[in-house]
Design a protein around this motif. Structure first.
Motif, PDB file in Angstrom:
ATOM      1  N   LEU A 113      41.003  64.625  73.320  1.00 34.31           N
ATOM      2  CA  LEU A 113      41.988  63.549  73.369  1.00 34.31           C
ATOM      3  C   LEU A 113      43.408  64.096  73.485  1.00 34.31           C
ATOM      4  O   LEU A 113      44.242  63.535  74.199  1.00 34.31           O
ATOM      5  CB  LEU A 113      41.854  62.653  72.141  1.00 34.31           C
ATOM      6  CG  LEU A 113      40.596  61.799  72.081  1.00 34.31           C
ATOM      7  CD1 LEU A 113      40.531  61.043  70.760  1.00 34.31           C
ATOM      8  CD2 LEU A 113      40.529  60.852  73.253  1.00 34.31           C
ATOM      9  N   GLY A 114      43.685  65.208  72.809  1.00 38.86           N
ATOM     10  CA  GLY A 114      45.001  65.828  72.911  1.00 38.86           C
ATOM     11  C   GLY A 114      45.277  66.339  74.312  1.00 38.86           C
ATOM     12  O   GLY A 114      46.390  66.204  74.833  1.00 38.86           O
ATOM     13  N   ARG A 115      44.281  66.957  74.931  1.00 35.57           N
ATOM     14  CA  ARG A 115      44.447  67.433  76.307  1.00 35.57           C
ATOM     15  C   ARG A 115      44.675  66.275  77.263  1.00 35.57           C
ATOM     16  O   ARG A 115      45.513  66.355  78.156  1.00 35.57           O
ATOM     17  CB  ARG A 115      43.214  68.229  76.754  1.00 35.57           C
ATOM     18  CG  ARG A 115      42.990  69.536  76.050  1.00 35.57           C
ATOM     19  CD  ARG A 115      43.900  70.582  76.536  1.00 35.57           C
ATOM     20  NE  ARG A 115      43.571  70.911  77.921  1.00 35.57           N
ATOM     21  CZ  ARG A 115      44.135  71.887  78.586  1.00 35.57           C
ATOM     22  NH1 ARG A 115      45.013  72.650  78.008  1.00 35.57           N
ATOM     23  NH2 ARG A 115      43.809  72.121  79.828  1.00 35.57           N
ATOM     24  N   MET A 116      43.926  65.198  77.080  1.00 36.38           N
ATOM     25  CA  MET A 116      44.105  64.031  77.956  1.00 36.38           C
ATOM     26  C   MET A 116      45.504  63.437  77.770  1.00 36.38           C
ATOM     27  O   MET A 116      46.156  63.054  78.733  1.00 36.38           O
ATOM     28  CB  MET A 116      43.028  62.991  77.674  1.00 36.38           C
ATOM     29  CG  MET A 116      41.642  63.418  78.137  1.00 36.38           C
ATOM     30  SD  MET A 116      40.325  62.311  77.617  1.00 36.38           S
ATOM     31  CE  MET A 116      40.830  60.780  78.348  1.00 36.38           C
ATOM     32  N   HIS A 117      45.962  63.379  76.541  1.00 34.55           N
ATOM     33  CA  HIS A 117      47.293  62.829  76.251  1.00 34.55           C
ATOM     34  C   HIS A 117      48.368  63.746  76.854  1.00 34.55           C
ATOM     35  O   HIS A 117      49.340  63.269  77.434  1.00 34.55           O
ATOM     36  CB  HIS A 117      47.495  62.699  74.756  1.00 34.55           C
ATOM     37  CG  HIS A 117      48.804  62.102  74.367  1.00 34.55           C
ATOM     38  ND1 HIS A 117      49.088  60.784  74.573  1.00 34.55           N
ATOM     39  CD2 HIS A 117      49.911  62.646  73.804  1.00 34.55           C
ATOM     40  CE1 HIS A 117      50.319  60.536  74.148  1.00 34.55           C
ATOM     41  NE2 HIS A 117      50.827  61.662  73.682  1.00 34.55           N
ATOM     42  N   GLY A 118      48.192  65.053  76.736  1.00 34.04           N
ATOM     43  CA  GLY A 118      49.154  66.005  77.313  1.00 34.04           C
ATOM     44  C   GLY A 118      49.184  65.932  78.822  1.00 34.04           C
ATOM     45  O   GLY A 118      50.237  66.058  79.443  1.00 34.04           O
ATOM     46  N   ARG A 119      48.037  65.750  79.416  1.00 29.12           N
ATOM     47  CA  ARG A 119      47.958  65.636  80.880  1.00 29.12           C
ATOM     48  C   ARG A 119      48.681  64.375  81.351  1.00 29.12           C
ATOM     49  O   ARG A 119      49.330  64.383  82.388  1.00 29.12           O
ATOM     50  CB  ARG A 119      46.494  65.577  81.292  1.00 29.12           C
ATOM     51  CG  ARG A 119      46.202  66.388  82.530  1.00 29.12           C
ATOM     52  CD  ARG A 119      44.775  66.317  82.919  1.00 29.12           C
ATOM     53  NE  ARG A 119      44.060  67.418  82.258  1.00 29.12           N
ATOM     54  CZ  ARG A 119      42.764  67.485  82.164  1.00 29.12           C
ATOM     55  NH1 ARG A 119      42.017  66.517  82.651  1.00 29.12           N
ATOM     56  NH2 ARG A 119      42.185  68.499  81.585  1.00 29.12           N
ATOM     57  N   ARG A 120      48.545  63.314  80.579  1.00 26.87           N
ATOM     58  CA  ARG A 120      49.203  62.060  80.945  1.00 26.87           C
ATOM     59  C   ARG A 120      50.722  62.187  80.853  1.00 26.87           C
ATOM     60  O   ARG A 120      51.449  61.591  81.632  1.00 26.87           O
ATOM     61  CB  ARG A 120      48.719  60.936  80.032  1.00 26.87           C
ATOM     62  CG  ARG A 120      49.214  59.572  80.448  1.00 26.87           C
ATOM     63  CD  ARG A 120      48.761  58.499  79.512  1.00 26.87           C
ATOM     64  NE  ARG A 120      49.484  58.685  78.247  1.00 26.87           N
ATOM     65  CZ  ARG A 120      49.135  58.146  77.106  1.00 26.87           C
ATOM     66  NH1 ARG A 120      48.060  57.412  77.037  1.00 26.87           N
ATOM     67  NH2 ARG A 120      49.839  58.339  76.032  1.00 26.87           N
ATOM     68  N   ASP A 121      51.212  62.977  79.876  1.00 32.63           N
ATOM     69  CA  ASP A 121      52.658  63.144  79.707  1.00 32.63           C
ATOM     70  C   ASP A 121      53.292  63.989  80.796  1.00 32.63           C
ATOM     71  O   ASP A 121      54.494  63.918  81.013  1.00 32.63           O
ATOM     72  CB  ASP A 121      52.965  63.747  78.338  1.00 32.63           C
ATOM     73  CG  ASP A 121      52.752  62.760  77.212  1.00 32.63           C
ATOM     74  OD1 ASP A 121      52.636  61.558  77.499  1.00 32.63           O
ATOM     75  OD2 ASP A 121      52.712  63.195  76.038  1.00 32.63           O
TER      76      ASP A 121
END
Length: 90
Positions: free
Chosen positions: A81-89
């Protein structure tokens, strides 16, 4: 989020957790292994297990292994979830 919405979400979470205990306090919470064994015994009383566990841990070790498994799964979920959130940012 405001403090009011946080309190509302916390109250709803507490209600979800407490509802089964309030609605049926005498319920027996068993595992799927026990339920499956009962079904097999009811459908075929002559059934004999053909395997045996090679190691039977104590209840404390069993609970520790379960907690480690849950922590490992939560760690992987948090990482993804952290990687997905970072990718979105980006």
């Amino acid at each position: 989020m405001t403090a009011k919405s946080n309190a509302l979400l916390l109250g709803m979470a507490a209600l979800i957790v407490a509802a089964p205990l309030i609605l049926n306090p005498a319920a027996q919470f068993g595992g799927t292994d026990d339920a499956a064994s009962e079904v097999v015994t009811a459908s075929n009383p002559d059934y004999r297990k053909w395997t045996e566990p090679f190691w039977a841990p104590t209840k404390e070790i069993e609970a520790t292994l379960f907690a480690l498994q849950a922590a490992f799964g939560a760690g992987i979920l948090g990482y993804v979830l952290g990687r997905m959130h970072g990718r979105r940012d980006k």
